[in-house]
Design an enzyme around this catalytic site. Sequence first.
Site, PDB file in Angstrom:
ATOM      1  N   GLY A 297       0.598   1.323  -4.846  1.00  8.91           N
ATOM      2  CA  GLY A 297      -0.556   0.573  -4.368  1.00  8.91           C
ATOM      3  C   GLY A 297      -1.720   1.470  -3.986  1.00  8.91           C
TER       4      GLY A 297
ATOM      5  N   SER B 294       3.081  -6.039 -15.235  1.00 10.61           N
ATOM      6  CA  SER B 294       2.616  -4.814 -15.893  1.00 10.61           C
ATOM      7  C   SER B 294       3.426  -4.493 -17.143  1.00 10.61           C
ATOM      8  CB  SER B 294       2.645  -3.634 -14.927  1.00 10.61           C
ATOM      9  OG  SER B 294       3.923  -3.471 -14.351  1.00 10.61           O
TER      10      SER B 294
ATOM     11  N   ASP C 180       5.173   2.268 -20.457  1.00 11.03           N
ATOM     12  CA  ASP C 180       6.093   2.783 -21.479  1.00 11.03           C
ATOM     13  C   ASP C 180       5.331   3.042 -22.781  1.00 11.03           C
ATOM     14  OD1 ASP C 180       8.803   2.001 -19.985  1.00 11.03           O
ATOM     15  OD2 ASP C 180       7.445   0.306 -19.898  1.00 11.03           O
TER      16      ASP C 180
ATOM     17  N   HIS D 153      -1.280   4.039 -32.822  1.00  6.21           N
ATOM     18  CA  HIS D 153      -1.051   2.605 -32.620  1.00  6.21           C
ATOM     19  C   HIS D 153       0.458   2.375 -32.702  1.00  6.21           C
ATOM     20  CE1 HIS D 153      -5.317   1.661 -32.698  1.00  6.21           C
ATOM     21  NE2 HIS D 153      -5.395   2.573 -33.647  1.00  6.21           N
TER      22      HIS D 153
ATOM     23  N   TYR E  67      -3.296 -12.278   4.425  1.00  8.58           N
ATOM     24  CA  TYR E  67      -3.138 -13.220   3.320  1.00  8.58           C
ATOM     25  C   TYR E  67      -4.267 -14.242   3.213  1.00  8.58           C
ATOM     26  CZ  TYR E  67       1.487 -11.244   2.581  1.00  8.58           C
ATOM     27  OH  TYR E  67       2.516 -10.381   2.308  1.00  8.58           O
TER      28      TYR E  67
ATOM     29  N   LYS F   6       2.817   6.696 -26.682  1.00  9.28           N
ATOM     30  CA  LYS F   6       1.643   7.175 -27.424  1.00  9.28           C
ATOM     31  C   LYS F   6       1.344   8.635 -27.092  1.00  9.28           C
ATOM     32  CE  LYS F   6      -1.846   4.243 -27.823  1.00  9.28           C
ATOM     33  NZ  LYS F   6      -2.845   3.206 -27.498  1.00  9.28           N
TER      34      LYS F   6
ATOM     35  N   ARG G 233      16.059  -0.249 -12.448  1.00  9.26           N
ATOM     36  CA  ARG G 233      15.076  -1.217 -11.972  1.00  9.26           C
ATOM     37  C   ARG G 233      15.739  -2.566 -11.687  1.00  9.26           C
ATOM     38  NH1 ARG G 233      12.671   1.451 -16.420  1.00  9.26           N
ATOM     39  NH2 ARG G 233      10.880   2.735 -15.864  1.00  9.26           N
TER      40      ARG G 233
ATOM     41  N   HIS H 250      10.922  -3.814 -19.207  1.00  5.64           N
ATOM     42  CA  HIS H 250      10.440  -2.530 -18.681  1.00  5.64           C
ATOM     43  C   HIS H 250      11.659  -1.868 -18.046  1.00  5.64           C
ATOM     44  CE1 HIS H 250       8.242   0.595 -16.765  1.00  5.64           C
ATOM     45  NE2 HIS H 250       8.369   0.113 -15.538  1.00  5.64           N
TER      46      HIS H 250
ATOM     47  N   ASN I   5       0.815  -1.207   0.000  1.00  2.05           N
ATOM     48  CA  ASN I   5       0.000   0.000   0.000  1.00  2.05           C
ATOM     49  C   ASN I   5       0.852   1.263   0.000  1.00  2.05           C
ATOM     50  OD1 ASN I   5      -2.583   1.317   0.155  1.00  2.05           O
ATOM     51  ND2 ASN I   5      -2.211   1.723   2.330  1.00  2.05           N
TER      52      ASN I   5
ATOM     53  N   ARG J 292       3.282   6.178 -22.386  1.00  8.95           N
ATOM     54  CA  ARG J 292       4.152   7.354 -22.495  1.00  8.95           C
ATOM     55  C   ARG J 292       4.501   7.624 -23.956  1.00  8.95           C
ATOM     56  NH1 ARG J 292       7.945   5.193 -17.513  1.00  8.95           N
ATOM     57  NH2 ARG J 292       6.917   6.352 -15.821  1.00  8.95           N
TER      58      ARG J 292
END
Length: 317
Positions: free
Chosen positions: A18, A147, A152, A172, A69, A157, A92, A179, A14, A155
Amino acid sequence: MESQKSKKVVLVGNGAVGSSYAFAMVNQGVADEFVIIDLNKEKVLGDVMDLNHGAPYGMSPVKVKAGDYKDCQDADLVVICAGVAQKPGETRLQLVEKNTKIFKSIVSEIMASGFDGIFLIATNPVDVLSYVTLKTSGLPKERVIGSGTILDTARFKYLLSETFNVSPSSIHAQIIGEHGDSELPVWSNANIAGQPLYDILKKDPEKSQLIDEIFVKTRDAAYDIIKAKGATYYGVAMGLMHITKAILRNQNHVLTVSSYLEGEYGEEDVYVGVPTVVNKNGARNIIEVPLNEKETEQFNHSVSVLKEIQDSVSHLV
């Protein structure tokens, strides 16, 4: 008439991403029940109250609650945003070992609940952590999605839409691969309102000079945002909601999510961002878009980068 089964989503983590996703969930009313799990239980309780107070103004009712959980047992979708955040100047992929250990623990606890739904992974490095989730959970590859390059691509487009002065929905074009820094634009298949991009550029040489700059801005956007405000979260949260809708509403939407390759694009045993049909079953199938020679070389390089990182943490999985 038999009543439709209610849709339940559990969020693990969170933090900035999140909680932004939670806000988007309540605004768009995609699920019936939304559960938030985080180590900071006090913040969760505060967010749950805050979101429930705003829920009457959402598009449709969503019941938000704090959980643990055990709540994953009957969830349709578990979205994981937990993990160590990316620091300024950190790639990353440098996050991988720390977050691999965290994910192994989280996913093991979720599976112990009896969970049999779909995982959606957002934590970076997302491709590698999707792989860790697949190997730890034992679920079919279709039910573990990252994801990927959905943000990307958005961004990309957006920047193209600004350059060509048309709506992003009329663009398109896709970013595929990792990523991260080795991602690539698929220029050869890009079109603006149905017109092939390469045909447009032949008629407008001035715009040709902007193309490389557009990709660099796309690729490096996260670093610029992190430098300016510490983290990226609104864009990725909206991207996660886009994927969530494709799953819960069975949209068969083609999205550049992180999917597990088993021979597609000539690659095996790796998660990478590629166009994928997403529906109630998860990643239904991968779309193999034709790539030119340069794009194929770039894609193979991106996969090799990810495989090297996967191998570096394989002893932890």
